[in-house]
Enzyme design. Structure first.
Site, PDB file in Angstrom:
ATOM      1  N   LYS A  55       0.841  -1.201   0.000  1.00 49.25           N
ATOM      2  CA  LYS A  55       0.000   0.000   0.000  1.00 49.25           C
ATOM      3  C   LYS A  55       0.873   1.247   0.000  1.00 49.25           C
ATOM      4  O   LYS A  55       1.875   1.331   0.725  1.00 49.25           O
ATOM      5  CB  LYS A  55      -0.917  -0.008   1.227  1.00 49.25           C
ATOM      6  CG  LYS A  55      -1.899   1.161   1.280  1.00 49.25           C
ATOM      7  CD  LYS A  55      -2.789   1.047   2.502  1.00 49.25           C
ATOM      8  CE  LYS A  55      -3.790   2.185   2.579  1.00 49.25           C
ATOM      9  NZ  LYS A  55      -4.674   2.078   3.764  1.00 49.25           N
ATOM     10  N   SER A 101      -9.407   2.264   3.078  1.00 49.38           N
ATOM     11  CA  SER A 101      -8.472   2.954   2.210  1.00 49.38           C
ATOM     12  C   SER A 101      -7.466   2.024   1.534  1.00 49.38           C
ATOM     13  O   SER A 101      -6.718   2.456   0.657  1.00 49.38           O
ATOM     14  CB  SER A 101      -7.702   4.017   3.013  1.00 49.38           C
ATOM     15  OG  SER A 101      -6.906   3.429   4.023  1.00 49.38           O
ATOM     16  N   SER A 149      -9.918   0.155   7.193  1.00 47.74           N
ATOM     17  CA  SER A 149      -9.308   0.292   5.876  1.00 47.74           C
ATOM     18  C   SER A 149      -8.744  -0.991   5.289  1.00 47.74           C
ATOM     19  O   SER A 149      -8.444  -1.034   4.096  1.00 47.74           O
ATOM     20  CB  SER A 149      -8.193   1.346   5.926  1.00 47.74           C
ATOM     21  OG  SER A 149      -8.741   2.627   6.059  1.00 47.74           O
TER      22      SER A 149
END
Length: 476
Positions: free
Chosen positions: A81, A157, A181
């Protein structure tokens, strides 16, 4: 035998490397080919480094040929990420405020542990700006879409991580979770997402969202999540708040099962409201847990929504991030972030302490609940994935992403381990997630329960229709 490298799990790949059936170069090429075929539609990757990935895969192949694998992930294609520092690659955080010309000379702890264990880093995956919301779009990288229906959001996210794994663009990814997330996009895309107990996976630099923030795996199976946890949970001196390394391997404790476990089923935490298809899928899943030997009791927690306290902690952190870029920065960020910061402005030290008191009360209540129950089960989300490019579903009464994620952020307040596993589909063919929550430091319990459910069902074998002719199974 591995039928398709595109859909092989990390544990399957490692077994195949060991036997010589497959090489890390072949697996890495399969992941890169999948990215070439699908990412123009999905937009999960903000950086792909084919040359360095293949070079690392060739080095891994040579180690396997000598029967000298470097560690527990040698040769496994892995994405990171884009909130996590990755040596040699820019960490842009989805923001136009971040320069790609920075000093990218350090790995975050999770990245360092994976690299030390031989993982092949193929690229970085998308995040909303600074990871601020529950969907994945940003001024820098655009909209990340759901492989099951590209008109829908992947969630966030860690939406890039989940979309990549769901679409076969690598078997696993590392995400972060400050309010859901990891679990939100896992629920929307039909993969496994695990948020461990706070401090189990070291973080560096410290998150602006403080002790709400966790790091963990997004995978296709619980086995892969446990394997990655064995790697990520190793110590890192840069995180002063991290706990000691676990005493036992998560992978080795997966077989403990559910027989005799006491489970509290809360369909709504006392304040949520579920889509009918979600409600049915989750109740069917709870029935499976009972059939596996768990003692399940539906309970009414009687909670009121702790969202106001969460907002104080969350948006105070987001405001500090933007302020750090100097005057005028607010005019360059995601306009919806700017609007959210305006809505949630002016918090005082007293507000912060009041929010912390709510958090402590919630944590105490959950600790006492777990004296009676081994696990708490909820839907991961009350709704299926909605239109991509929106922060909230059409017609929402609230502009805040927390309005449609009522079952995830409470367990960031309490720092408990929580996992989302696929448990079915809506009538439109969109994935539904089941959330299992354990007491703090009960990570192995959560993983073993999730593995028992997964192994009794077939949901984790499902693939997006655009990439497979496989039908959606109802049960294994």
């Amino acid at each position: 035998m591995i039928d398709s490298l595109e859909w092989a799990t990390a544990t399957e790949l490692l077994t195949a490397y060991r036997s010589g059936e497959v090489s890390p170069v072949e697996a890495t090429r399969a992941a890169l080919d999948s990215i070439d075929r699908h990412d123009a539609d999905i937009n999960a990757f903000c950086l792909v480094e084919e040359e360095s990935a293949l070079a690392a895969a060739r080095e891994s192949e040579a180690r396997w040929l000598r029967n000298e694998p470097r560690g527990q992930a040698d040769g496994v294609p892995t994405s990171i990420k884009d909130l996590m520092l990755t040596k040699g690659w820019p960490t842009l955080r989805g923001s136009r405020l971040t320069s790609s010309d920075g000093d990218w000379s350090e790995d975050a702890p999770a990245v360092a542990r994976l690299r030390e264990n031989g993982a092949v880093l193929i690229g970085k995956v998308t995040s909303p700006e600074f990871g601020w919301k529950g969907v994945t779009d940003s001024p820098r990288c655009g909209i990340t879409r759901n492989p099951w229906d590209t008109s829908r959001t992947s969630g966030g996210s860690s939406g890039g991580s989940a979309a990549a794994v769901a679409q076969g663009m690598g078997p696993w990814s590392v995400g972060t979770d400050g309010g859901g997330s990891i679990r939100i996009p896992a629920g929307f895309t039909g993969v496994v997402g695990f948020k461990p107990t706070y401090g189990t996976v070291p973080l560096y630099p410290a998150s602006p969202f403080g002790t709400l923030a966790h790091a963990g795996p997004i995978t296709r199976t619980v086995e892969d999540a446990a394997l990655m946890m064995d790697i990520l949970s190793q110590p890192d001196a840069r995180d002063w708040s991290a706990g000691p390394a676990p005493m036992r391997s998560f992978l080795e404790t997966l077989g403990e099962g559910l027989r005799g476990r006491k489970i509290a089923f809360s369909p709504d935490l006392g304040y949520g409201r579920n889509d009918p298809d979600v409600e049915k899928a989750v109740r069917d899943a709870v029935q499976v847990l009972s059939e596996l030997g768990a003692e399940v009791e539906e309970i009414d927690l009687g909670w009121t929504d702790p969202v106001d306290a969460y907002h104080v902690l969350w948006f105070s952190g987001a405001a500090k991030v933007v302020e750090g870029y100097g005057p005028g920065a607010i005019d360059q960020v995601d306009p919806l972030l700017a609007a959210a910061l305006q809505r949630h402005a002016g918090f005082s030290a007293g507000d912060f302490l009041d929010a912390t008191a709510v958090r402590m009360k919630l944590g105490r209540e959950m600790g006492q609940l777990h004296e009676r129950y081994d696990l708490v089960v909820t839907p991961t989300l009350p709704i299926p994935a909605f239109e991509a490019g929106r922060d909230v579903p059409a017609g929402s009464a609230s502009a805040d992403w927390t309005s449609w994620t009522p079952y995830t952020y409470p367990f960031n307040l309490t720092q408990q381990p929580a996992i989302s596993v696929p448990c079915g589909f809506t009538a439109e063919g969109l994935p539904v997630g089941l959330q299992l929550v354990g007491p703090r430091h009960g990570d192995a319990r959560v993983l073993s329960a999730a593995a028992a459910y997964q192994n009794a069902t077939g949901w984790h074998h499902s693939r997006p229709r655009s990439t497979s002719q496989l039908s959606i199974p109802t049960r294994k």
